[in-house]
Design an enzyme around this catalytic site. Structure first.
Site, PDB file in Angstrom:
ATOM      1  N   LYS A   1       1.105  -1.002   0.019  1.00  0.00           N
ATOM      2  CA  LYS A   1       0.057   0.000  -0.027  1.00  0.00           C
ATOM      3  C   LYS A   1       1.507   1.545   0.334  1.00  0.00           C
ATOM      4  CE  LYS A   1      -3.845   2.147   2.578  1.00  0.00           C
ATOM      5  NZ  LYS A   1      -5.082   1.625   4.064  1.00  0.00           N
TER       6      LYS A   1
ATOM      7  N   SER B   1      -9.353   1.546   3.411  1.00  0.00           N
ATOM      8  CA  SER B   1      -8.376   2.101   1.768  1.00  0.00           C
ATOM      9  C   SER B   1      -7.373   1.725   2.084  1.00  0.00           C
ATOM     10  CB  SER B   1      -7.814   3.954   3.126  1.00  0.00           C
ATOM     11  OG  SER B   1      -7.245   2.916   3.668  1.00  0.00           O
TER      12      SER B   1
ATOM     13  N   SER C   1      -9.652  -1.066   7.818  1.00  0.00           N
ATOM     14  CA  SER C   1      -8.755  -0.770   5.971  1.00  0.00           C
ATOM     15  C   SER C   1      -8.785  -1.628   5.128  1.00  0.00           C
ATOM     16  CB  SER C   1      -8.839   1.169   5.745  1.00  0.00           C
ATOM     17  OG  SER C   1      -8.810   1.659   5.810  1.00  0.00           O
TER      18      SER C   1
END
Length: 434
Positions: A83, A158, A182
């Site tokens: 990420k 996210s 997330s």
């Protein structure tokens, strides 16, 4: 390539066995993932940066170790994605915020360094919701990541890019971050397993923070075993779990009056509960009685906004460029709240944490849905309650795993969540549901 390897089915935990048997090798596997990224990511838009040269170099080194019978670990040669808020040395490190678009990480985050030490191959950096403050991964700066299971739907967030790249067969597993759900929410929407270890079981050193109080690093994988393997080498070591579920205490809270979710969501949870009870787990009439998910979510959001504003204060002091109006409005709303309200939010979360730990001391695992809805269209209103089931594990700081639980009537993945105090037990119970 031998038949056993399939990037849409074979996960991180299975690759070591294939390497050991000579069924494939890290260079072949890495090239296949890179080819899939080149072919598919124009539509999915999961990757912000592909590290092709570095990945192939690492794959060649890994292939040499396997050929000589000296792999560094069972993760040696496994291609992963990371990420964009987690530092990868020499790669862009921006957390989905354009103000940091050109910033290059000077060193690996602690978790990435540990994975490299185990021989993992970093394929690239993947998209996320701006600043980790949202759950659709519709990023105004870096693009809208599509759910690879159905175009036009969100992959969640996210960590949407992390889940999407694994679901599309563009990585064997991926690192994400989880502040109130997330990792687990996008795993649920994309039909994956998603593991959030206990707070600080994986270091957040080298992670651009949203909330230093609530942030966790987690893993998206095809199976619970994939997630556990990557998490263990990233720092979240846990002893072997129970070989049998018989006698373990299971709480199955009925939150129908607290969280608005359609019948298929609850039916999937109830079916999962029936499977665990048939395996010998014992149902307990145990609930966190005074916990109100919506109210608690708002406390967590305020703390995240306040701490997120602090995290970006130095950059914002130079101007607003590179921060979207939506992201800025959330951060600044938190900054405008009275000190007494902020203090009350921290106190409320601490009370939830202590009550939650006491609750978990009375049982072995809790079973809830992962999200109150399945993946939804970008054109639909964003549900406010996406994190109403997942946030509690972040507030408590306990391990939690999202597990696929069949399909909804319209063919979208359903998911259930297992949480508890003991990571080994939580992973064992989640594995039993696969």
């Amino acid at each position: 390539m031998s038949a056993p390897f399939d990037p849409t089915r074979t996960g991180a935990a299975a690759l070591a066995a294939l390497y050991r048997q000579g069924g494939t090798d890290p260079v072949t596997v890495t090239r296949l993932y890179l080819d899939r990224i080149a072919a598919l990511d124009g539509q999915v838009r999961a990757f912000n940066q592909v590290l092709e040269v570095q990945a192939l170099h690492a794959a060649a080194a890994s292939a040499g170790r396997w050929a000589s019978g000296r792999p560094l670990s069972d993760l040696d040669g496994v291609p992963l994605a990371v990420k964009a808020n987690i530092a990868v040395a020499g790669a862009f490190w921006h957390a989905g915020i354009a103000a940091y678009r050109d910033r290059v990480a000077p060193r690996d985050a602690d978790c990435v360094a540990r994975l490299r030490d185990a021989g993992a191959i970093i394929l690239g950096i993947v998209n996320m919701h701006e600043g980790a403050l949202g759950a659709t991964t519709d990023n105004v700066w870096f693009g809208r990541t599509q759910n690879p299971l159905r175009a036009g739907l969100t992959p969640g967030g996210s960590s949407g890019g992390s889940a999407a790249c694994v679901a599309a067969g563009m990585a064997a597993a991926a690192l994400g971050s989880d502040t109130m759900g997330s990792v687990r929410i996008p795993s649920a929407y994309c039909g994956l397993a998603g593991y959030k270890p206990a707070r600080r079981a994986i270091s957040i050193d080298g992670v651009i923070p949203l909330s230093t109080t609530l942030d966790h690093v987690g893993v998206h994988g095809r199976t619970v075993a994939d997630c556990a393997l990557v998490a263990a080498h990233a720092g979240a070591l846990s002893p072997p779990g129970p070989t049998r579920l018989s006698g373990l205490r299971l709480a199955i809270p009925d939150w129908r009056s607290r969280v608005d979710a359609p019948d298929p969501i609850w039916a999937a949870r109830d079916a999962a509960a029936a499977r665990l009870l048939s395996a010998g787990m014992v149902a307990l009439d145990a609930d966190l009685t005074n916990y109100q998910p919506g109210q608690a979510r708002r406390l967590g959001l305020l703390v995240s906004e306040v701490e997120g504003l602090n995290a970006h204060a130095a950059q914002l002091a130079t101007g607003d460029d590179g921060f979207s109006p939506e992201f800025l409005s959330l951060l600044r709303w938190g900054g405008k709240q009275p000190a007494t309200k902020v203090a009350a939010a921290y106190q409320g979360l601490d009370e939830i944490r202590l009550a939650g730990l006491a609750w978990l001391d009375t049982l072995d695992a809790v079973l809830l849905p992962t999200a109150p809805q399945t993946a939804f269209a970008f054109s639909d209103p964003v549900p406010a309650n996406q994190a109403d089931f997942t946030a509690l594990a972040d507030f408590i700081g306990c391990p939690a795993v999202a597990v696929p639980a069949g399909l909804s009537p319209d063919g979208l993945p359903l998911s259930v969540q297992v949480m508890g105090r003991d990571a080994a037990i939580v992973l064992a119970v989640a594995s039993a549901l696969e």
